[in-house]
Structures are given as structure tokens and as C-alpha cells.
Design a protein around this motif. Structure first.
Motif, PDB file in Angstrom:
ATOM      1  N   ARG A  37       9.037  -1.009   4.715  1.00  0.00           N
ATOM      2  CA  ARG A  37       9.348  -1.826   3.601  1.00  0.00           C
ATOM      3  C   ARG A  37      10.431  -0.679   2.860  1.00  0.00           C
ATOM      4  O   ARG A  37      10.080   0.156   2.239  1.00  0.00           O
ATOM      5  N   VAL A  38      11.570  -1.082   2.984  1.00  0.00           N
ATOM      6  CA  VAL A  38      12.599  -0.368   2.314  1.00  0.00           C
ATOM      7  C   VAL A  38      12.714  -0.257   0.915  1.00  0.00           C
ATOM      8  O   VAL A  38      12.636   0.527   0.130  1.00  0.00           O
ATOM      9  N   THR A  39      12.389  -1.655   0.281  1.00  0.00           N
ATOM     10  CA  THR A  39      12.319  -1.978  -1.144  1.00  0.00           C
ATOM     11  C   THR A  39      10.816  -2.798  -1.442  1.00  0.00           C
ATOM     12  O   THR A  39      10.467  -3.428  -0.423  1.00  0.00           O
ATOM     13  N   PRO A  40      10.611  -3.251  -2.643  1.00  0.00           N
ATOM     14  CA  PRO A  40       9.358  -3.937  -2.702  1.00  0.00           C
ATOM     15  C   PRO A  40       9.586  -5.440  -2.309  1.00  0.00           C
ATOM     16  O   PRO A  40       8.789  -6.146  -2.112  1.00  0.00           O
ATOM     17  N   VAL A  41      11.034  -5.697  -2.098  1.00  0.00           N
ATOM     18  CA  VAL A  41      11.213  -7.333  -1.496  1.00  0.00           C
ATOM     19  C   VAL A  41      12.120  -7.282  -0.318  1.00  0.00           C
ATOM     20  O   VAL A  41      12.237  -8.221   0.074  1.00  0.00           O
ATOM     21  N   THR A  42      12.275  -5.903   0.423  1.00  0.00           N
ATOM     22  CA  THR A  42      13.059  -6.056   1.700  1.00  0.00           C
ATOM     23  C   THR A  42      12.232  -5.109   2.540  1.00  0.00           C
ATOM     24  O   THR A  42      11.680  -4.238   2.321  1.00  0.00           O
ATOM     25  N   THR A  43      12.229  -5.468   3.808  1.00  0.00           N
ATOM     26  CA  THR A  43      11.565  -5.116   4.953  1.00  0.00           C
ATOM     27  C   THR A  43      12.424  -5.218   6.296  1.00  0.00           C
ATOM     28  O   THR A  43      13.106  -6.000   6.526  1.00  0.00           O
ATOM     29  N   LEU A  44      12.302  -3.705   6.766  1.00  0.00           N
ATOM     30  CA  LEU A  44      13.173  -3.698   8.258  1.00  0.00           C
ATOM     31  C   LEU A  44      12.536  -3.715   9.386  1.00  0.00           C
ATOM     32  O   LEU A  44      11.190  -2.819   9.064  1.00  0.00           O
ATOM     33  N   VAL A  45      12.650  -4.321  10.278  1.00  0.00           N
ATOM     34  CA  VAL A  45      11.407  -4.337  11.526  1.00  0.00           C
ATOM     35  C   VAL A  45      12.442  -3.917  12.841  1.00  0.00           C
ATOM     36  O   VAL A  45      13.438  -4.735  13.073  1.00  0.00           O
ATOM     37  N   ALA A  89      16.163  -6.078  15.961  1.00  0.00           N
ATOM     38  CA  ALA A  89      16.515  -5.586  14.494  1.00  0.00           C
ATOM     39  C   ALA A  89      16.242  -6.689  13.511  1.00  0.00           C
ATOM     40  O   ALA A  89      17.143  -7.407  13.552  1.00  0.00           O
ATOM     41  N   GLN A  90      15.552  -6.827  12.650  1.00  0.00           N
ATOM     42  CA  GLN A  90      15.341  -7.903  11.417  1.00  0.00           C
ATOM     43  C   GLN A  90      15.133  -7.117  10.162  1.00  0.00           C
ATOM     44  O   GLN A  90      14.510  -6.395   9.846  1.00  0.00           O
ATOM     45  N   LEU A  91      15.933  -7.694   9.285  1.00  0.00           N
ATOM     46  CA  LEU A  91      15.958  -7.468   7.789  1.00  0.00           C
ATOM     47  C   LEU A  91      15.264  -8.603   7.215  1.00  0.00           C
ATOM     48  O   LEU A  91      15.912  -9.853   7.107  1.00  0.00           O
ATOM     49  N   ARG A  92      14.049  -8.415   6.387  1.00  0.00           N
ATOM     50  CA  ARG A  92      13.576  -9.627   5.690  1.00  0.00           C
ATOM     51  C   ARG A  92      13.623  -9.478   4.151  1.00  0.00           C
ATOM     52  O   ARG A  92      13.481  -8.222   3.652  1.00  0.00           O
TER      53      ARG A  92
END
Length: 307
Positions: A37-45, A89-92
Motif C-alpha cells: 500500500r503505497v498511499t492510503p488510496v494507491t496499492t502496488l501489486v 505488475a498492477q497499480l490500483r
């Protein structure tokens, strides 16, 4: 990290051709996923997955379809499963009513199941069957987006663009490459609690196989929906593919010995009147477990149907 072991036993008896199918194998399927969880609203997988897809009955059935005596087809009782390895690789992004995701992935399969055609110049007959002859490298860009533009207006988009290179394991000089696309866009607008309009747009093209290039397809519709009887009955009037009366789908299969073009004309424009009745409600306390999704059966490209 995870590891799944799958045991497969196939025991078939095709009476009309006196052919038996017996397969027995164990496949180990590892998977690894890293989430941050990079920031409260973004996630890297990041993820690695090995997948198994088994041939279905129509791929194994040796029955010979010779309705066209110069173009015959049959299944392959010796056909095995196909396996693939994929990295992604996914950015959400998720905030409120908005979700967005971008995914880059790549995959490799060394035993991909391919429909393969052989031409016999002595008889003029082309024979098509399924073989584990494909070596495929595929890369893709996938997008997902959903939001509420206003409290009454919803938008959903997802799609993928893929580039595939597939080579014949038995003949390295026989290779094909190209793009495939899958895109879906849908919107809905609620004028009231009872009346809303929805619309849909889709694009689809299968990546090429060793010998075959598949047609590009689009579809669209708009629907007017109205709820009555305390919202238990939904009346829907849909216009389907209203910009097109018919469409020709062209599938091209070729190698150094032959060139085949198949054109199917499909009726496109239509109207649908649908009535949906929701009655009763589920009061039993059921498990929230989603159950098992049987997604490991091979789905090969299907030719469009029509006259």
C-alpha cells in the motif's frame, strides 16, 4: 506464496471410432504475490502465477467432421493440457466511488494448444485438428476504471491490449504475431428510482494463432428500463447493434501450402423486449464463500455464427 498440486485423470471411450483416451498426470502450480500500500488510496501489486488449462471433450473427440469433403476436422485423443507462466505488475487506485487499475503483464507457454491445418496436395483435402505445438510469448496492458460521474450517472470501463508471438515447436520457421484487443464500456443513468437508461459498447479481436488471423468484432446496445409493482418487475426494451444491419467476419488460415478465407455473414441489428420478475428473498444464513470457479478448461476462439 502458495503451491497447488492438481491431479488429473481422463478416461474416455469413444464408441463410434473404437478409440480410448487415457491420461493421468499431476501438475504443480506455484503462485507468488507481493502487495504494497503505497498511499492510503494507491496499492502496488506484483505477481507470478503458473496456470493449467485442460482440453475439453471437443478437443479430444476423434470423430471426423467431413460435411465438406475437402475440409475435414477432428479432435485429438492424444492432446495434453497447456501450461503458462505469467508475471504481472498492477497499480490500483481506490477513493470513494472511483476505482482505477492499470496492469502490465507477460506470459509464456511452451505447449500451447493450437488448431492446426494440414493440406494434402495428392487428395486436395485440408485436415484440421488440435495439437500441443505452440510456443507463445504474450505481453499485455490491462485497464479497469469505474466511477459515478454524478449520483445518478455511472461509468464502467475495462479493456486489454495484447501482443502475441506464437511459433510452431515442430517448425521454427512457421511463426505468427499480432495484436488482440478486448474493450468494454458501459454507462447507466437513473432518471428516477423506477426509470433508467443503460448503454454498452464492446470491441474484441483474438490474437493470431500459428496459421490463423481472426476477425475484429464490435457490438453495442442501448436499453430503456422501467420498474413496476414495487420494483419487483423490470421491463427492458433494448436496441442491439442498431448501426449495423449485417457484418462479415473474415477468418484467414494460411501456410506455405495453402491459403483459406472463411467469411461468415451475421445478422446484427435487433430489438429485445425483456421482462424480469424478482420474487421473494433469501432469508437463510448462507456462507459467503464464493465457491469454485472452473476456469481451467480451454476456451479456443469460436467462429461467429450466422447466415
Amino acid at each position: 506464496m502458495g503451491l497447488r498440486a492438481e491431479y488429473t485423470n481422463v478416461n474416455g471411450d469413444f464408441v463410434s471410432s473404437s478409440t480410448q483416451v487415457k491420461q493421468d498426470y499431476i501438475t504443480f502450480l506455484p503462485n507468488i504475490q507481493f502487495t504494497n500500500r503505497v498511499t492510503p488510496v494507491t496499492t502496488l501489486v506484483f505477481a507470478y502465477t503458473k496456470r493449467l488449462q485442460r482440453p475439453y471433450i471437443w478437443d479430444l473427440n476423434p470423430f471426423v467432421n467431413n460435411n465438406d469433403s475437402l475440409n475435414i476436422s477432428h479432435g485429438n485423443p492424444d492432446l495434453g493440457p497447456q501450461t503458462s507462466h505469467s508475471l504481472s505488475a498492477q497499480l490500483r487506485f481506490a477513493k470513494g466511488n472511483t476505482f482505477a487499475g492499470i496492469n502490465l503483464d507477460g506470459s509464456y507457454s511452451g505447449n500451447k494448444i493450437q488448431q492446426y491445418s494440414s493440406f494434402d496436395p495428392a487428395t486436395g483435402i485440408t485436415t484440421t485438428t488440435s495439437l500441443n505445438i505452440g510456443k507463445e510469448f504474450q505481453s499485455g496492458l490491462n485497464l479497469n476504471f469505474s466511477t459515478k460521474l454524478t449520483p445518478k450517472w455511472s461509468l464502467y470501463v475495462n479493456g486489454s491490449l495484447r501482443y502475441s508471438t506464437v511459433t510452431n515447436n515442430a517448425d521454427a520457421s512457421q511463426s505468427n504475431s499480432g495484436f488482440g484487443v478486448n474493450f468494454n464500456l458501459s454507462m447507466s443513468y437513473k432518471f428516477s428510482d423506477k426509470f433508467f437508461i443503460s448503454s454498452y459498447l464492446g470491441l474484441w479481436q483474438e490474437p493470431p494463432s500459428i496459421q490463423t488471423t481472426y476477425p475484429f468484432n464490435t457490438w453495442h446496445n442501448v436499453a430503456f428500463n422501467y420498474k413496476v409493482f414495487k420494483d419487483k418487475i423490470n421491463i427492458s426494451l433494448r436496441a442491439v447493434n442498431y448501426f449495423e444491419k449485417t457484418r462479415d467476419f473474415k477468418t484467414i488460415t494460411e501456410d506455405q501450402n495453402f491459403y483459406n478465407t472463411n467469411i461468415t455473414r451475421q445478422i446484427r441489428r435487433g430489438a429485445v423486449l425483456a421482462l424480469t420478475w424478482n420474487f421473494g428473498k433469501l432469508t437463510e444464513n448462507v456462507s459467503k464463500k464464493k465457491g469454485v470457479s472452473n476456469d481451467d478448461i480451454l476456451n479456443k476462439p469460436a467462429a461467429p455464427t450466422g447466415n
